[in-house]
Write an enzyme that holds these catalytic residues in place. Structure first.
Site, PDB file in Angstrom:
ATOM      1  N   CYS A  11       0.864  -1.176   0.000  1.00  0.00           N
ATOM      2  CA  CYS A  11       0.000   0.000   0.000  1.00  0.00           C
ATOM      3  C   CYS A  11       0.902   1.226   0.000  1.00  0.00           C
ATOM      4  CB  CYS A  11      -0.952  -0.022   1.193  1.00  0.00           C
ATOM      5  SG  CYS A  11      -0.127  -0.060   2.797  1.00  0.00           S
TER       6      CYS A  11
ATOM      7  N   HIS B 103      27.137 -12.871  -8.160  1.00  0.00           N
ATOM      8  CA  HIS B 103      25.864 -13.203  -8.807  1.00  0.00           C
ATOM      9  C   HIS B 103      26.069 -14.438  -9.684  1.00  0.00           C
ATOM     10  CE1 HIS B 103      22.182 -12.811 -11.154  1.00  0.00           C
ATOM     11  NE2 HIS B 103      21.783 -11.851 -10.333  1.00  0.00           N
TER      12      HIS B 103
END
Length: 619
Positions: free
Chosen positions: A27, A533
């Protein structure tokens, strides 16, 4: 790796990992999770995460309060996981909880996606109305017609917007829901409102207005979801795809006109009348409750239960009396944190209070103020509640109301102008701001001591980065991913692995252990921050073929095992296994040097991260 990415990774770990998440939405200030097992969430670790204000459990949701940066953290979580879009995965997902919690969860999920558009157009409508009131805009001109249309369209056709979000929640067909809602506000249907002798195949119809309505469309979309599941099971495969929406619309729309609409209109009218009675008979009480307790409702997520009441009141009367006192509640907490800003001697607290004050007053976003400052300090929050109650009572006694749905803030005040007693509005707002501000400054609070000095060294030094994975060194520019290749994520190199283990390249703290296992973020004792990564786009594997051996916060020594992976399985799934190893805090380590090449075992020197202080000295 940005701060948002680090926060996202820590949040994922804190809520028990992606596998523990049933659905995720956000929200204005919070990440709202439905977790499979809330006991797996680590509230203490989450609250200690940089970028997280606090956590809360309410309405069947596990809420992580972020503040104004919540969209960025939400996007970072999506980038690191296979979790879906901004809507929830459905009303049937996760534990049911009690009826009240399920209602709050439903209202939150249905209204959240449209809240800011509703607030933004409502604010525009308030400005247009204020311009007419003060004579700056002539209501007879076509300019007014256009401005009024673009600011009023969403609230006018609100059932259509709610049909889409309700369909996502109840797992119904969105465009069938759209068709049902569009029929409710179709111009010729709207024109029948209040007309006598309306029938449908001889059955009398009491036609009510569905413009700006809430209840009918939510109920009918819920029924639609069950009807669709039934029809898709029983209809032959050759015809079910077009017969299902046809039959659903054919039954659903008349059902609304004959039963749901009149009944919901009766209920909505009764609630609006009750609200009007309270604010007419005991306005001070209604105002004090809304002004004093609104922020308490926000803490527990219960304020969502009042949002439909705002809309029902507007639909039935064109006025929202409930919203006036909420302005006092919001501005009172902003004033309390402004008092903290003035009184505190704590530098860290002052740095938090300044933006929290600004966002509270201007945007009506009070979560950073409440969770980060007022509530932990206790007294400022209590002073804000007192100021909100007093200001809310005075505003309600003046009969002040809003003619638009807005997020209460200083910028949204035009929504109240000219609606009720403006003197009482001014007195109420002044009381809501002055009382908590003065109480906070004069009565005070327990001022926390300044934190100890930061752990990052005052002077950065060069750091040798050992190779974390056996393989062949590849220049970063040859990585087939632009974000890595152009060093926009950080400088470094890449390694094409020949084994399935990643080791710590130096003594460090794990600052990000991605739940999918495809990446590790480290902070060395010298302050260098490194991202390892494994593979490209391997986040899409959802953790398959990866096994994490550490978690965020783990202290590791050079050579410690960080994670294992099945390289053959990853490549068989169609992913490039090339592994970038990059420095992510380029402001302190802007370059790399002594870069190795060719085959290299783990533990051997890969490159040297060059510090900014080293560069300055050599120059």
């Amino acid at each position: 790796m940005t701060d948002h990415a680090k926060t996202a990774a820590a949040v994922l770990t804190g809520v028990g990992g992606e596998s523990n998440i049933t659905s995720m939405v956000h929200c204005a200030t919070r990440l709202r999770f439905v977790l499979k097992d809330e006991s797996k969430a680590d509230a203490a670790a989450l609250r200690a995460t940089p970028g997280v204000i606090t956590t809360a459990q309410a309405g069947g949701q596990y809420q992580v309060v972020i503040g104004n940066d919540v969209p960025d953290v939400f996007a970072a979580i999506q980038a690191q996981t296979t979790l879906g879009g901004s809507g929830p995965e459905g009303g049937d997902a996760g534990p049911k909880g009690n009826l009240f919690n399920r209602f709050i969860k439903m209202i939150s999920a249905i209204f959240t996606p449209i809240l800011w558009a509703l607030a933004g157009t409502g604010l525009l409508k308030a400005f247009v109305a204020a311009a007419v009131t003060f004579g700056w805009l002539d209501a007879t001109t076509t300019t007014y017609v256009i401005l009024n249309a673009l600011s009023d369209a969403l609230i006018n056709f609100l059932p259509i917007a709610l049909a889409i979000t309700a369909a996502r929640y109840f797992k119904a067909s969105e465009f069938t829901s759209f068709a049902i809602a569009a029929a409710l506000v179709y111009p010729t249907i709207t024109a029948l409102n209040g007309q006598p002798d309306i029938t449908f195949f001889g059955i009398p119809v009491t036609m009510v207005s569905y413009v700006s309505s809430v209840i009918p469309v939510i109920i009918i979309v819920w029924l639609q979801s069950h009807a669709e599941r039934f029809l898709l099971k029983v209809l032959p495969g050759a015809v079910r795809r077009f017969l299902t929406p046809m039959l659903v619309v054919l039954v659903a729309v008349p059902l609304v006109f004959l039963v749901i609409g009149p009944l919901s209109s009766l209920i909505g009218g009764g609630l609006a009348t009750g609200i009007g009675w309270v604010f007419e008979t005991l306005p001070w009480l209604g105002g004090a409750i809304m002004g004093g307790l609104w922020q308490v409702f926000v803490i527990f997520g219960l304020h969502w239960g009042l949002v439909p009441l705002f809309q029902l009141e507007y639909q039935n009367t064109g006025m929202i009396f409930l919203l006036g006192p909420v302005f006092a509640a919001v501005l009172a907490q902003a004033a309390a944190v402004a008092g903290v800003l003035v009184r505190t001697k704590n530098k860290n607290l002052r740095s938090l209070a300044a933006p929290a004050t600004l966002s509270g007053f201007l945007a009506g976003i009070t979560e950073p103020a409440i969770y980060g400052i007022n509530l932990p300090l206790k007294r400022p929050f209590a002073f804000g509640v007192a100021g909100g109650a007093l200001g809310g009572a005075l505003i309600a006694m003046g009969g002040v109301f809003s003619k638009a749905f807005v997020v209460p803030s200083a910028l949204a005040l035009p929504a109240l102008l000219g609606n009720g007693n403006m003197v009482m509005l001014a007195i109420g707002l002044a009381a809501a701001i002055i009382v908590p501000f003065l109480l906070t400054v004069l009565v005070g609070f327990t001022d926390p001591a300044d934190a100890t000095a930061p752990t990052t060294p005052a002077v950065a030094t060069d750091t040798v980065v050992a190779n974390p994975v056996d393989g062949t060194v590849v220049p970063l520019a040859e990585v087939p991913d632009a974000a890595f290749a152009d060093a926009s994520l950080g400088k470094g190199v890449a390694v094409r692995p020949t084994s399935g283990a990643v080791y710590a390249p130096f003594d460090a703290t794990v600052v990000a252990a991605f739940p999918t296992g495809h990446a590790i973020g480290l902070r060395g004792v010298d302050g260098v921050e490194l991202l390892i990564h494994v593979g490209l786009d391997t986040v899409k594997l959802g953790g398959r073929h990866f096994t994490l051996k550490v978690q965020s916060g783990t202290e590791v020594k050079a050579g410690d095992l960080l994670l294992e992976f099945d390289g053959a399985a990853i490549e068989a799934a169609g992913y490039d296994l090339i592994t970038p190893v990059i420095v992510t805090n380029g402001e302190l380590y802007p370059d790399v040097a002594d870069v190795a090449s060719g085959p290299l075992s783990h533990g051997e020197k890969l490159f040297r991260a060059v510090s900014v202080d080293s560069l300055t000295t050599t120059r």
